[in-house]
Structures are given as C-alpha cells and as structure tokens.
Design a protein around this motif. Structure first.
Motif, PDB file in Angstrom:
ATOM      1  N   ILE A   7     -34.122 -66.229  81.306  1.00  0.00           N
ATOM      2  CA  ILE A   7     -34.184 -67.516  80.610  1.00  0.00           C
ATOM      3  C   ILE A   7     -34.354 -68.682  81.575  1.00  0.00           C
ATOM      4  O   ILE A   7     -35.215 -69.533  81.400  1.00  0.00           O
ATOM      5  CB  ILE A   7     -32.916 -67.717  79.758  1.00  0.00           C
ATOM      6  CG1 ILE A   7     -32.878 -66.674  78.643  1.00  0.00           C
ATOM      7  CG2 ILE A   7     -32.866 -69.119  79.163  1.00  0.00           C
ATOM      8  CD1 ILE A   7     -31.554 -66.595  77.912  1.00  0.00           C
ATOM      9  N   ASP A   8     -33.506 -68.731  82.604  1.00  0.00           N
ATOM     10  CA  ASP A   8     -33.472 -69.894  83.497  1.00  0.00           C
ATOM     11  C   ASP A   8     -34.001 -69.637  84.893  1.00  0.00           C
ATOM     12  O   ASP A   8     -34.097 -70.566  85.687  1.00  0.00           O
ATOM     13  CB  ASP A   8     -32.025 -70.406  83.636  1.00  0.00           C
ATOM     14  CG  ASP A   8     -31.462 -70.914  82.325  1.00  0.00           C
ATOM     15  OD1 ASP A   8     -32.228 -71.483  81.529  1.00  0.00           O
ATOM     16  OD2 ASP A   8     -30.250 -70.732  82.103  1.00  0.00           O
ATOM     17  N   GLY A   9     -34.274 -68.397  85.235  1.00  0.00           N
ATOM     18  CA  GLY A   9     -34.698 -68.082  86.587  1.00  0.00           C
ATOM     19  C   GLY A   9     -33.551 -68.066  87.583  1.00  0.00           C
ATOM     20  O   GLY A   9     -33.771 -68.031  88.785  1.00  0.00           O
ATOM     21  N   ASN A  10     -32.303 -68.080  87.090  1.00  0.00           N
ATOM     22  CA  ASN A  10     -31.129 -68.037  87.960  1.00  0.00           C
ATOM     23  C   ASN A  10     -30.817 -66.585  88.301  1.00  0.00           C
ATOM     24  O   ASN A  10     -30.628 -65.762  87.421  1.00  0.00           O
ATOM     25  CB  ASN A  10     -29.916 -68.676  87.278  1.00  0.00           C
ATOM     26  CG  ASN A  10     -30.108 -70.153  87.042  1.00  0.00           C
ATOM     27  OD1 ASN A  10     -30.806 -70.826  87.784  1.00  0.00           O
ATOM     28  ND2 ASN A  10     -29.495 -70.668  85.990  1.00  0.00           N
ATOM     29  N   PHE A  11     -30.754 -66.303  89.592  1.00  0.00           N
ATOM     30  CA  PHE A  11     -30.481 -64.956  90.052  1.00  0.00           C
ATOM     31  C   PHE A  11     -29.298 -64.986  91.001  1.00  0.00           C
ATOM     32  O   PHE A  11     -29.184 -65.882  91.832  1.00  0.00           O
ATOM     33  CB  PHE A  11     -31.706 -64.377  90.769  1.00  0.00           C
ATOM     34  CG  PHE A  11     -31.570 -62.927  91.096  1.00  0.00           C
ATOM     35  CD1 PHE A  11     -31.774 -61.969  90.123  1.00  0.00           C
ATOM     36  CD2 PHE A  11     -31.221 -62.525  92.360  1.00  0.00           C
ATOM     37  CE1 PHE A  11     -31.638 -60.624  90.414  1.00  0.00           C
ATOM     38  CE2 PHE A  11     -31.082 -61.177  92.664  1.00  0.00           C
ATOM     39  CZ  PHE A  11     -31.298 -60.232  91.690  1.00  0.00           C
ATOM     40  N   SER A  12     -28.399 -64.027  90.857  1.00  0.00           N
ATOM     41  CA  SER A  12     -27.226 -63.947  91.720  1.00  0.00           C
ATOM     42  C   SER A  12     -26.788 -62.497  91.809  1.00  0.00           C
ATOM     43  O   SER A  12     -27.393 -61.616  91.198  1.00  0.00           O
ATOM     44  CB  SER A  12     -26.088 -64.806  91.152  1.00  0.00           C
ATOM     45  OG  SER A  12     -25.564 -64.200  89.984  1.00  0.00           O
ATOM     46  N   VAL A  13     -25.711 -62.255  92.532  1.00  0.00           N
ATOM     47  CA  VAL A  13     -25.172 -60.895  92.592  1.00  0.00           C
ATOM     48  C   VAL A  13     -24.723 -60.437  91.211  1.00  0.00           C
ATOM     49  O   VAL A  13     -24.717 -59.240  90.921  1.00  0.00           O
ATOM     50  CB  VAL A  13     -24.023 -60.772  93.616  1.00  0.00           C
ATOM     51  CG1 VAL A  13     -24.530 -60.999  95.018  1.00  0.00           C
ATOM     52  CG2 VAL A  13     -22.895 -61.722  93.294  1.00  0.00           C
ATOM     53  N   LYS A  14     -24.372 -61.361  90.339  1.00  0.00           N
ATOM     54  CA  LYS A  14     -23.960 -60.995  88.980  1.00  0.00           C
ATOM     55  C   LYS A  14     -25.158 -60.505  88.156  1.00  0.00           C
ATOM     56  O   LYS A  14     -24.999 -59.746  87.210  1.00  0.00           O
ATOM     57  CB  LYS A  14     -23.265 -62.164  88.280  1.00  0.00           C
ATOM     58  CG  LYS A  14     -21.945 -62.565  88.948  1.00  0.00           C
ATOM     59  CD  LYS A  14     -20.940 -61.420  88.928  1.00  0.00           C
ATOM     60  CE  LYS A  14     -19.606 -61.841  89.493  1.00  0.00           C
ATOM     61  NZ  LYS A  14     -18.552 -61.883  88.537  1.00  0.00           N
ATOM     62  N   SER A  15     -26.368 -60.930  88.535  1.00  0.00           N
ATOM     63  CA  SER A  15     -27.572 -60.386  87.897  1.00  0.00           C
ATOM     64  C   SER A  15     -27.731 -58.920  88.264  1.00  0.00           C
ATOM     65  O   SER A  15     -28.144 -58.101  87.440  1.00  0.00           O
ATOM     66  CB  SER A  15     -28.808 -61.177  88.333  1.00  0.00           C
ATOM     67  OG  SER A  15     -28.664 -62.544  88.056  1.00  0.00           O
ATOM     68  N   ASP A  16     -27.419 -58.599  89.519  1.00  0.00           N
ATOM     69  CA  ASP A  16     -27.460 -57.198  89.953  1.00  0.00           C
ATOM     70  C   ASP A  16     -26.425 -56.362  89.211  1.00  0.00           C
ATOM     71  O   ASP A  16     -26.667 -55.202  88.895  1.00  0.00           O
ATOM     72  CB  ASP A  16     -27.207 -57.091  91.456  1.00  0.00           C
ATOM     73  CG  ASP A  16     -28.396 -57.545  92.284  1.00  0.00           C
ATOM     74  OD1 ASP A  16     -29.507 -57.634  91.733  1.00  0.00           O
ATOM     75  OD2 ASP A  16     -28.204 -57.813  93.482  1.00  0.00           O
ATOM     76  N   ILE A  17     -25.274 -56.947  88.910  1.00  0.00           N
ATOM     77  CA  ILE A  17     -24.235 -56.244  88.166  1.00  0.00           C
ATOM     78  C   ILE A  17     -24.754 -55.907  86.771  1.00  0.00           C
ATOM     79  O   ILE A  17     -24.531 -54.808  86.255  1.00  0.00           O
ATOM     80  CB  ILE A  17     -22.937 -57.084  88.076  1.00  0.00           C
ATOM     81  CG1 ILE A  17     -22.357 -57.323  89.465  1.00  0.00           C
ATOM     82  CG2 ILE A  17     -21.913 -56.428  87.158  1.00  0.00           C
ATOM     83  CD1 ILE A  17     -21.926 -56.083  90.206  1.00  0.00           C
ATOM     84  N   PHE A  18     -25.449 -56.850  86.142  1.00  0.00           N
ATOM     85  CA  PHE A  18     -26.045 -56.596  84.825  1.00  0.00           C
ATOM     86  C   PHE A  18     -26.998 -55.406  84.917  1.00  0.00           C
ATOM     87  O   PHE A  18     -26.941 -54.486  84.092  1.00  0.00           O
ATOM     88  CB  PHE A  18     -26.780 -57.848  84.329  1.00  0.00           C
ATOM     89  CG  PHE A  18     -27.319 -57.711  82.943  1.00  0.00           C
ATOM     90  CD1 PHE A  18     -26.554 -58.074  81.846  1.00  0.00           C
ATOM     91  CD2 PHE A  18     -28.601 -57.222  82.723  1.00  0.00           C
ATOM     92  CE1 PHE A  18     -27.049 -57.938  80.559  1.00  0.00           C
ATOM     93  CE2 PHE A  18     -29.100 -57.086  81.437  1.00  0.00           C
ATOM     94  CZ  PHE A  18     -28.323 -57.451  80.362  1.00  0.00           C
ATOM     95  N   SER A  19     -27.864 -55.407  85.925  1.00  0.00           N
ATOM     96  CA  SER A  19     -28.818 -54.306  86.100  1.00  0.00           C
ATOM     97  C   SER A  19     -28.102 -52.985  86.338  1.00  0.00           C
ATOM     98  O   SER A  19     -28.527 -51.944  85.843  1.00  0.00           O
ATOM     99  CB  SER A  19     -29.758 -54.611  87.268  1.00  0.00           C
ATOM    100  OG  SER A  19     -30.504 -55.769  87.000  1.00  0.00           O
ATOM    101  N   PHE A  20     -27.004 -53.025  87.089  1.00  0.00           N
ATOM    102  CA  PHE A  20     -26.219 -51.815  87.317  1.00  0.00           C
ATOM    103  C   PHE A  20     -25.653 -51.291  85.995  1.00  0.00           C
ATOM    104  O   PHE A  20     -25.629 -50.077  85.763  1.00  0.00           O
ATOM    105  CB  PHE A  20     -25.085 -52.089  88.320  1.00  0.00           C
ATOM    106  CG  PHE A  20     -24.234 -50.889  88.573  1.00  0.00           C
ATOM    107  CD1 PHE A  20     -24.677 -49.867  89.402  1.00  0.00           C
ATOM    108  CD2 PHE A  20     -22.990 -50.766  87.970  1.00  0.00           C
ATOM    109  CE1 PHE A  20     -23.887 -48.742  89.624  1.00  0.00           C
ATOM    110  CE2 PHE A  20     -22.200 -49.649  88.191  1.00  0.00           C
ATOM    111  CZ  PHE A  20     -22.647 -48.634  89.019  1.00  0.00           C
ATOM    112  N   GLY A  21     -25.203 -52.179  85.135  1.00  0.00           N
ATOM    113  CA  GLY A  21     -24.690 -51.773  83.825  1.00  0.00           C
ATOM    114  C   GLY A  21     -25.747 -51.049  83.001  1.00  0.00           C
ATOM    115  O   GLY A  21     -25.463 -50.036  82.348  1.00  0.00           O
TER     116      GLY A  21
END
Length: 140
Positions: A7-21
């Motif tokens: 949505i916003d183009g914001n990427f962080s380590v928490k985005s990686d956590i989502f992908s891991f899920g």
C-alpha cells in the motif's frame, strides 16, 4: 507481500516477518497462498487458515503427509498460531524474529492472534485510501 509495503511502499524487518508467516502456512498446508485449493472457502491461504482458526479447526489445513509423519500435533498447532501472529495487521503487533525463534524453542504460552492483515483478498488496513483515475485514449 506485507500490506504496508504493497500500500505505502514501507518496508521493514516486520515486512519480512509477514512473509515468514506466509511461508510457514504454505509449508504446513502444502499449498501456495494465492491458488484456490479449497472449494467454498477463501481463495487465499491466509483467509482459509484464519477461518479454520476462528472455528477452532486449524489442524484441518495441515497437509496429510505432515499429519502422518508428526508425532505431536500440538507442535503443529503451535506453528499455525505462530504463523498467524506473524500475519498481524499492524507491523508493530508482529513479533520480531528472535521472539519467533523463542516461540518455536519453548513452551511458553503464546498470545492469541488477531485477524490477519490480509485475508479473503482484501486489505484490512485502516489508513488505506484508494484513488483511481481512468484516461480514455482515442485515435485521431
């Protein structure tokens, strides 16, 4: 892809956590996220997993081969719960990877997952504002 990135183009380590899920759900179910493998169910793995979780039937999503080879289905249930925690709507609600590793390696009580950020093909992001414009091109 994490919704805050889509949505916003914001990427962080928490985005990686989502992908891991997502990856964890795919491993547990033996299915890909965006392919409808379940008749009369959500076309997305996240929605399917969440529906089964709220109906207290989460082990129904687990691949039969994994069920047969696993001696302890409570560990599989724990993995499902961890995957749903990684898919929390707000990035700050998702655990960091060191917490995820600790969740796998211990028997501490896990928090109850909240509704995932993305399920049944819709964003449930509170601040999402969709603007659309259409330009019709005509030949001279």
């Amino acid at each position: 892809m994490a919704p805050e990135y889509a949505i916003d183009g914001n990427f962080s380590v928490k985005s990686d956590i989502f992908s891991f899920g997502i990856l964890l759900l795919e491993i547990l179910s033996g299915k890909k996220n965006k392919v409808n493998h379940w008749e009369n169910e959500s076309p997305y793995l996240i929605g399917y997993a969440w529906d089964l979780w709220t109906e207290e039937r989460p082990l129904e999503m687990v691949d039969d081969i994994l069920k047969e080879s696993c001696n302890n289905l409570s560990e599989v249930l724990r993995c499902i719960q961890i995957s749903l925690l990684c898919l929390e709507q707000h990035p700050y609600d998702r655990p960091d990877m060191s917490s995820v590793i600790m969740m796998f390696g211990s028997e501490i009580a896990l928090p109850k997952p909240k509704q995932p950020a993305l399920f049944v093909g819709e964003y449930s992001y509170d601040d999402f504002d969709n603007e659309l414009s259409i330009t019709a091109l005509e030949a001279r």
